[in-house]
Enzyme design. Structure first.
Site, PDB file in Angstrom:
ATOM      1  N   GLY A 160      34.600   0.102 -31.447  1.00 17.71           N
ATOM      2  CA  GLY A 160      33.787  -0.996 -31.950  1.00 17.71           C
ATOM      3  C   GLY A 160      34.020  -2.214 -31.075  1.00 17.71           C
ATOM      4  O   GLY A 160      34.259  -2.095 -29.871  1.00 17.71           O
ATOM      5  N   ARG A 161      33.970  -3.392 -31.710  1.00 17.22           N
ATOM      6  CA  ARG A 161      34.112  -4.631 -30.935  1.00 17.22           C
ATOM      7  C   ARG A 161      35.444  -4.684 -30.187  1.00 17.22           C
ATOM      8  O   ARG A 161      35.487  -4.907 -28.984  1.00 17.22           O
ATOM      9  CB  ARG A 161      33.992  -5.835 -31.878  1.00 17.22           C
ATOM     10  N   ILE A 162      36.550  -4.471 -30.914  1.00 13.85           N
ATOM     11  CA  ILE A 162      37.866  -4.619 -30.278  1.00 13.85           C
ATOM     12  C   ILE A 162      38.129  -3.451 -29.320  1.00 13.85           C
ATOM     13  O   ILE A 162      38.614  -3.652 -28.200  1.00 13.85           O
ATOM     14  CB  ILE A 162      38.974  -4.756 -31.344  1.00 13.85           C
ATOM     15  N   THR A 245      47.023  -1.833 -33.412  1.00  8.52           N
ATOM     16  CA  THR A 245      46.717  -3.213 -33.826  1.00  8.52           C
ATOM     17  C   THR A 245      45.623  -3.199 -34.891  1.00  8.52           C
ATOM     18  O   THR A 245      44.952  -4.209 -35.094  1.00  8.52           O
ATOM     19  CB  THR A 245      46.223  -4.073 -32.638  1.00  8.52           C
ATOM     20  N   SER A 246      45.403  -2.034 -35.540  1.00  7.00           N
ATOM     21  CA  SER A 246      44.302  -1.974 -36.524  1.00  7.00           C
ATOM     22  C   SER A 246      44.831  -2.306 -37.919  1.00  7.00           C
ATOM     23  O   SER A 246      44.931  -3.471 -38.284  1.00  7.00           O
ATOM     24  CB  SER A 246      43.596  -0.623 -36.472  1.00  7.00           C
ATOM     25  N   ARG A 247      45.177  -1.287 -38.688  1.00  2.78           N
ATOM     26  CA  ARG A 247      45.814  -1.500 -39.992  1.00  2.78           C
ATOM     27  C   ARG A 247      46.909  -0.444 -40.137  1.00  2.78           C
ATOM     28  O   ARG A 247      46.710   0.719 -39.735  1.00  2.78           O
ATOM     29  CB  ARG A 247      44.812  -1.342 -41.137  1.00  2.78           C
ATOM     30  N   GLU A 276      53.318  -3.548 -45.349  1.00  2.84           N
ATOM     31  CA  GLU A 276      53.720  -4.891 -44.896  1.00  2.84           C
ATOM     32  C   GLU A 276      54.152  -5.744 -46.073  1.00  2.84           C
ATOM     33  O   GLU A 276      53.537  -5.655 -47.139  1.00  2.84           O
ATOM     34  CB  GLU A 276      52.538  -5.554 -44.164  1.00  2.84           C
ATOM     35  N   HIS A 294      52.278  -8.584 -37.254  1.00  5.43           N
ATOM     36  CA  HIS A 294      50.835  -8.717 -37.511  1.00  5.43           C
ATOM     37  C   HIS A 294      50.280 -10.049 -36.967  1.00  5.43           C
ATOM     38  O   HIS A 294      49.826 -10.902 -37.728  1.00  5.43           O
ATOM     39  CB  HIS A 294      50.542  -8.588 -39.017  1.00  5.43           C
TER      40      HIS A 294
HETATM   41  P1  NAD Z   1      34.359  -2.706 -35.651  1.00  4.81           P
HETATM   42  O1  NAD Z   1      33.739  -2.415 -36.958  1.00  4.81           O
HETATM   43  O2  NAD Z   1      33.575  -3.423 -34.606  1.00  4.81           O
HETATM   44  O3  NAD Z   1      34.883  -1.324 -34.991  1.00  4.81           O
HETATM   45  C1  NAD Z   1      35.456  -0.275 -35.711  1.00  4.81           C
HETATM   46  C2  NAD Z   1      35.009   1.041 -35.076  1.00  4.81           C
HETATM   47  O4  NAD Z   1      35.692   2.114 -35.738  1.00  4.81           O
HETATM   48  C3  NAD Z   1      33.502   1.297 -35.241  1.00  4.81           C
HETATM   49  O5  NAD Z   1      32.931   1.611 -33.986  1.00  4.81           O
HETATM   50  C4  NAD Z   1      33.429   2.489 -36.197  1.00  4.81           C
HETATM   51  O6  NAD Z   1      32.337   3.353 -35.902  1.00  4.81           O
HETATM   52  C5  NAD Z   1      34.767   3.175 -35.929  1.00  4.81           C
HETATM   53  N1  NAD Z   1      35.208   4.016 -37.034  1.00  4.81           N
HETATM   54  C6  NAD Z   1      35.191   3.734 -38.370  1.00  4.81           C
HETATM   55  N2  NAD Z   1      35.652   4.792 -39.070  1.00  4.81           N
HETATM   56  C7  NAD Z   1      35.968   5.751 -38.169  1.00  4.81           C
HETATM   57  C8  NAD Z   1      36.485   7.064 -38.299  1.00  4.81           C
HETATM   58  N3  NAD Z   1      36.755   7.600 -39.484  1.00  4.81           N
HETATM   59  N4  NAD Z   1      36.686   7.772 -37.155  1.00  4.81           N
HETATM   60  C9  NAD Z   1      36.385   7.250 -35.959  1.00  4.81           C
HETATM   61  N5  NAD Z   1      35.894   6.004 -35.781  1.00  4.81           N
HETATM   62  C10 NAD Z   1      35.683   5.268 -36.869  1.00  4.81           C
HETATM   63  O7  NAD Z   1      35.702  -3.485 -35.981  1.00  4.81           O
HETATM   64  P2  NAD Z   1      36.583  -4.412 -34.997  1.00  4.81           P
HETATM   65  O8  NAD Z   1      36.130  -5.820 -35.066  1.00  4.81           O
HETATM   66  O9  NAD Z   1      36.693  -3.739 -33.670  1.00  4.81           O
HETATM   67  O10 NAD Z   1      37.998  -4.357 -35.761  1.00  4.81           O
HETATM   68  C11 NAD Z   1      38.644  -3.107 -35.983  1.00  4.81           C
HETATM   69  C12 NAD Z   1      39.785  -3.279 -36.957  1.00  4.81           C
HETATM   70  O11 NAD Z   1      40.853  -3.954 -36.331  1.00  4.81           O
HETATM   71  C13 NAD Z   1      39.466  -4.152 -38.175  1.00  4.81           C
HETATM   72  O12 NAD Z   1      38.840  -3.407 -39.209  1.00  4.81           O
HETATM   73  C14 NAD Z   1      40.813  -4.667 -38.608  1.00  4.81           C
HETATM   74  O13 NAD Z   1      41.369  -3.844 -39.605  1.00  4.81           O
HETATM   75  C15 NAD Z   1      41.657  -4.561 -37.337  1.00  4.81           C
HETATM   76  N6  NAD Z   1      42.094  -5.883 -36.834  1.00  4.81           N
HETATM   77  C16 NAD Z   1      43.419  -6.171 -36.798  1.00  4.81           C
HETATM   78  C17 NAD Z   1      43.853  -7.380 -36.311  1.00  4.81           C
HETATM   79  C18 NAD Z   1      45.316  -7.704 -36.228  1.00  4.81           C
HETATM   80  O14 NAD Z   1      45.691  -8.835 -36.491  1.00  4.81           O
HETATM   81  N7  NAD Z   1      46.170  -6.771 -35.828  1.00  4.81           N
HETATM   82  C19 NAD Z   1      42.927  -8.338 -35.867  1.00  4.81           C
HETATM   83  C20 NAD Z   1      41.577  -8.007 -35.913  1.00  4.81           C
HETATM   84  C21 NAD Z   1      41.167  -6.787 -36.408  1.00  4.81           C
END
Ligand code: NAD
Length: 337
Positions: A160-162, A245-247, A276, A294
């Protein structure tokens, strides 16, 4: 519509956002948790009962019981892109818009994933601990030999975005980028980002660095809860590193400890944890693990932008408009029915 609304903010946020809230014509009163800690469940319920609009954080669990405290709650604005802390289905049932802060933290979080990758591969934290302890006697040919980052295979899970922002950063390191996502990107995007789609298991078998960027989804066909467990670590290379860095709950933390102890993977760089703020005690003892509290989006610039976006979403809902970052837009189409 203007004036008269009460806003509850569950933790002090960057000043420009609070100022914007206080000066907004829609807002009569702002109450902010005065303590520098996560509010208790009782304090959250009490705040929700009092307010018209809630500005909350990923550390606040906003479920049916919390929403029951106020049948007239107008919006739940989350100060994060992830919104797994909110029971969105319950909010949708009650026609309460839930909003997040996507986009503004993308590049900052991608930077941190890279920082973890570099730190764990080149043993930065371990080497610094050594120097600070006064043990360093001078340059040594065998000191702190790590693994190259450049030229390796980077596997991105969740494109996705990140995930995409992490991929872009790999160009300067001459890395081959592969990705897995349950939605495959267009060929054009793949070409532009120089990233190749592979099935999940193949990514695990081939990548030297596996960086996780999926949201936390607890149930259903796209569930990501414990997406990484014993089976996945068995597939990874013993020289590979895991970066998260996701969850936290996307990774079975106990299985990760087993994989690290058994040498199934070479190391891990973690910003998030299953429970956490507690961390599996064995991880704290491991030198080949980099542990951060985090801080993925924690820069002055980004935290201010996130807070301003959360406030803009909240104010839009109070004006009766559809907020720019609503995650349950179906409540608006249902209204049209
Ligand atoms: P996003 O929605 O742009 O990207 C998520 C991607 O994951 C999407 O392309 C989606 O299709 C894919 N996805 C969802 N379920 C899936 C699965 N079961 N199998 C495979 N792919 C799957 O989100 P983003 O902005 O890139 O952020 C991603 C995550 O990062 C956020 O949801 C958040 O939990 C986490 N995050 C953490 C921090 C931190 O402080 N560590 C900061 C920002 C975001």
């Amino acid at each position: 519509m203007s004036g008269g609304y009460k806003v509850f903010v569950t933790r002090m946020l960057p000043e420009p956002a609070i100022e914007k809230l206080r000066n907004a014509p829609e807002v009569a009163e702002v109450r902010i948790n005065p303590h520098d800690r996560v509010i208790t469940r009782e304090e959250l319920i009490e705040g929700v009962r009092w307010c018209d609009a809630l500005l909350c954080l990923l550390t606040d669990t906003v479920d049916a019981e919390v929403m029951d405290a106020n049948p007239n709650l107008k919006v739940i604005a989350n100060y994060a892109v992830g919104f797994n802390n909110i029971d969105v289905a319950e909010a949708t049932k009650r026609k309460i818009p839930v909003t997040n802060t996507p986009g503004v933290l993308t590049e900052t979080t991608a930077d941190l994933a890279w920082a973890l990758m570099m730190a764990v591969a080149r043993r930065l934290n371990e080497a610094e601990r050594f120097l600070r302890s006064g043990k360093w006697n001078g340059w040594g040919p065998m000191q702190f030999l790590g693994a190259d980052v450049w030229g390796k295979v980077l596997g991105i899970v969740g494109f996705g975005r990140i995930g995409k922002a992490v991929a872009r950063r790999a160009w300067g390191f001459d890395m081959r980028v592969i990705y897995y996502d349950y939605v495959r990107s267009d060929e054009e995007i793949e070409r532009a980002l120089r990233a190749t789609y592979v099935p999940f298991d193949e990514l695990l078998q081939v990548a030297d660095f596996v960086s996780i960027h999926v949201p936390l989804i607890m149930h259903g066909p796209n569930k990501t809860y414990h997406m990484f467990g014993d089976r996945e670590f068995d597939l990874m290379k013993p020289t590979a590193f895991l970066i998260n860095t996701s969850r936290g709950p996307v990774v079975d933390e106990k299985a990760l400890v087993r994989a690290l102890k058994d040498g199934k993977i070479a190391g891990a760089g973690l910003d998030v944890y299953e429970n956490e703020p507690s961390v599996e005690p064995e991880l704290l003892e491991m030198e080949n693990v980099v542990l951060l509290p985090h801080i993925g989006s924690a820069t002055n610039e980004t935290r201010t932008r996130m807070a301003l976006i959360a406030v803009e979403n909240l104010l839009a809902a109070l004006r009766g408009e559809r907020p720019p970052n609503v995650v349950n837009p179906e409540i608006y189409s249902a209204e049209a029915d």
